[in-house]
Every structure is written in C-alpha cells, then in structure tokens.
Design a protein around this motif. Structure first.
Motif, PDB file in Angstrom:
ATOM      1  N   GLY A  68       0.792  -1.228   0.000  1.00 41.52           N
ATOM      2  CA  GLY A  68       0.000   0.000   0.000  1.00 41.52           C
ATOM      3  C   GLY A  68       0.821   1.274   0.000  1.00 41.52           C
ATOM      4  O   GLY A  68       0.270   2.371  -0.110  1.00 41.52           O
ATOM      5  N   TYR A  69       2.145   1.153   0.101  1.00 36.40           N
ATOM      6  CA  TYR A  69       3.025   2.333   0.151  1.00 36.40           C
ATOM      7  C   TYR A  69       2.862   3.214  -1.087  1.00 36.40           C
ATOM      8  O   TYR A  69       2.645   4.426  -0.966  1.00 36.40           O
ATOM      9  CB  TYR A  69       4.488   1.903   0.309  1.00 36.40           C
ATOM     10  CG  TYR A  69       5.477   2.989  -0.030  1.00 36.40           C
ATOM     11  CD1 TYR A  69       5.744   4.014   0.874  1.00 36.40           C
ATOM     12  CD2 TYR A  69       6.139   3.006  -1.254  1.00 36.40           C
ATOM     13  CE1 TYR A  69       6.647   5.019   0.566  1.00 36.40           C
ATOM     14  CE2 TYR A  69       7.036   4.003  -1.568  1.00 36.40           C
ATOM     15  CZ  TYR A  69       7.294   5.015  -0.663  1.00 36.40           C
ATOM     16  OH  TYR A  69       8.179   6.015  -0.981  1.00 36.40           O
ATOM     17  N   LYS A  70       2.969   2.634  -2.259  1.00 33.02           N
ATOM     18  CA  LYS A  70       2.914   3.417  -3.495  1.00 33.02           C
ATOM     19  C   LYS A  70       1.569   4.126  -3.657  1.00 33.02           C
ATOM     20  O   LYS A  70       1.509   5.297  -4.027  1.00 33.02           O
ATOM     21  CB  LYS A  70       3.197   2.532  -4.716  1.00 33.02           C
ATOM     22  CG  LYS A  70       4.636   2.090  -4.809  1.00 33.02           C
ATOM     23  CD  LYS A  70       4.855   1.207  -6.027  1.00 33.02           C
ATOM     24  CE  LYS A  70       6.295   0.721  -6.065  1.00 33.02           C
ATOM     25  NZ  LYS A  70       6.553  -0.182  -7.187  1.00 33.02           N
ATOM     26  N   GLU A  71       0.495   3.410  -3.364  1.00 36.49           N
ATOM     27  CA  GLU A  71      -0.845   3.990  -3.494  1.00 36.49           C
ATOM     28  C   GLU A  71      -1.048   5.131  -2.498  1.00 36.49           C
ATOM     29  O   GLU A  71      -1.614   6.172  -2.833  1.00 36.49           O
ATOM     30  CB  GLU A  71      -1.915   2.915  -3.275  1.00 36.49           C
ATOM     31  CG  GLU A  71      -1.917   1.814  -4.319  1.00 36.49           C
ATOM     32  CD  GLU A  71      -0.885   0.715  -4.081  1.00 36.49           C
ATOM     33  OE1 GLU A  71      -0.805  -0.184  -4.929  1.00 36.49           O
ATOM     34  OE2 GLU A  71      -0.143   0.757  -3.070  1.00 36.49           O
ATOM     35  N   SER A  72      -0.582   4.920  -1.277  1.00 39.55           N
ATOM     36  CA  SER A  72      -0.719   5.930  -0.230  1.00 39.55           C
ATOM     37  C   SER A  72       0.097   7.182  -0.569  1.00 39.55           C
ATOM     38  O   SER A  72      -0.386   8.305  -0.439  1.00 39.55           O
ATOM     39  CB  SER A  72      -0.266   5.334   1.110  1.00 39.55           C
ATOM     40  OG  SER A  72      -0.430   6.251   2.139  1.00 39.55           O
ATOM     41  N   LYS A  73       1.313   6.986  -1.014  1.00 36.46           N
ATOM     42  CA  LYS A  73       2.176   8.110  -1.399  1.00 36.46           C
ATOM     43  C   LYS A  73       1.555   8.881  -2.564  1.00 36.46           C
ATOM     44  O   LYS A  73       1.525  10.124  -2.556  1.00 36.46           O
ATOM     45  CB  LYS A  73       3.566   7.600  -1.775  1.00 36.46           C
ATOM     46  CG  LYS A  73       4.516   8.691  -2.190  1.00 36.46           C
ATOM     47  CD  LYS A  73       5.895   8.153  -2.537  1.00 36.46           C
ATOM     48  CE  LYS A  73       6.797   9.284  -3.015  1.00 36.46           C
ATOM     49  NZ  LYS A  73       8.119   8.811  -3.408  1.00 36.46           N
ATOM     50  N   ALA A  74       1.031   8.165  -3.547  1.00 35.98           N
ATOM     51  CA  ALA A  74       0.392   8.803  -4.702  1.00 35.98           C
ATOM     52  C   ALA A  74      -0.844   9.600  -4.276  1.00 35.98           C
ATOM     53  O   ALA A  74      -1.080  10.705  -4.782  1.00 35.98           O
ATOM     54  CB  ALA A  74       0.015   7.757  -5.747  1.00 35.98           C
TER      55      ALA A  74
END
Length: 157
Positions: A68-74
């Motif tokens: 979920g890191y990439k989605e959260s950062k985006a």
C-alpha cells in the motif's frame, strides 16, 4: 533538535536573540501556518518549502516497501502537490525525529466534497477515510483535537 532547527533556519547569529523567543513553537519559519509541499516522502510525510519534514498528525501510512506504500504516497501527492496548504497544530508540534507534526487543510473540490468542512478538507482525515492510512491513538498523550474525524470509515478510493 530544537536548537539545530532554529540555527539552520534563522542562521547561527539567531542565538543572540533566543532570549526574546518566548515559545519555540511560535517561530513561523519552523512552524508555518501556510506552506507548500516540495516532495512527498510517503502517505503521511512530506517536505515543506522551508526544507523541514512535515508528518500528518494522528495517522500512519505504509512505509516504503510495505503493501500500500505506493498507493498511499500517490494519494498524498495528489492531495498536497501544487497547492497552498493551511497548517494547523495540536498539543504535539514536533517529534523525536525532528519532524513538524500537524494537520493539513486543502481547498475543497468535487472529489472531496463529502469530506469538506467549511470549504476545506482535512488531508489527515481524507487519507484515513479513503483507506490510505490508519488512525493512530497515542495512549500516553492527550487526545488529539481532530481524533473524532480520524475514525475509520472507508469511502470509495
């Protein structure tokens, strides 16, 4: 940490004026009420235009390498990039890592309308309610001002 932050922002000569500062947290170069994000680190942290790291208070998003890191950062990037951010502080304004802690408000738009409060949206709340972060309860600390807004209620991403 406080002394180094003051020195880096105000210059080494500022030490002679420290006796005039009654409250460290009133130094607007360190704790601005308006800022812009220059880069997003993850789903709860970004760099402000003054060069300091800002952490959204009361929430936790996945760290680098976690699911979920990439989605959260985006999602955070979309909310804060290229916008004038209004910053609001609570009892806790910084942490042991030297990060500034607080709430971020952005102007409302059609996508955020369900989460708007007086024509602005609380980014901390949006991140939780859209499922990109979770609420954090600090058991040994005073209740946060907007804790009730950070209650999880998943909306469509």
């Amino acid at each position: 940490i406080a002394g180094l932050m003051i020195a880096s922002l105000l210059g080494w000569g500022a030490w002679k004026n420290l006796d005039k500062i009654k409250n460290y947290y009133q130094i607007r170069q360190i704790f601005p009420t308006q800022t812009k994000a220059t880069s997003v680190i993850d789903g709860d942290t970004f760099t402000m235009k003054n060069g300091l790291t800002f952490r959204l208070l009361g929430i936790d998003a996945p760290n680098k390498g976690a699911e979920g890191y990439k989605e959260s950062k985006a999602a955070l990037s979309k909310l804060v990039s290229d916008k004038e951010l209004s910053i609001e502080y609570d009892t806790y304004q910084d942490d042991k890592f030297g990060r500034v802690l607080g709430y971020v408000w952005v102007p409302c738009n059609e996508e955020l309308i369900a989460l708007c409060h007086e024509n602005k949206a609380l980014v901390n709340e949006v991140m939780v309610k859209k499922g990109y972060a979770v609420r954090v309860v600090y058991s040994k600390r005073k209740k946060l001002k907007y804790d009730s807004l950070l209650q999880s209620s998943l909306l469509d991403k």
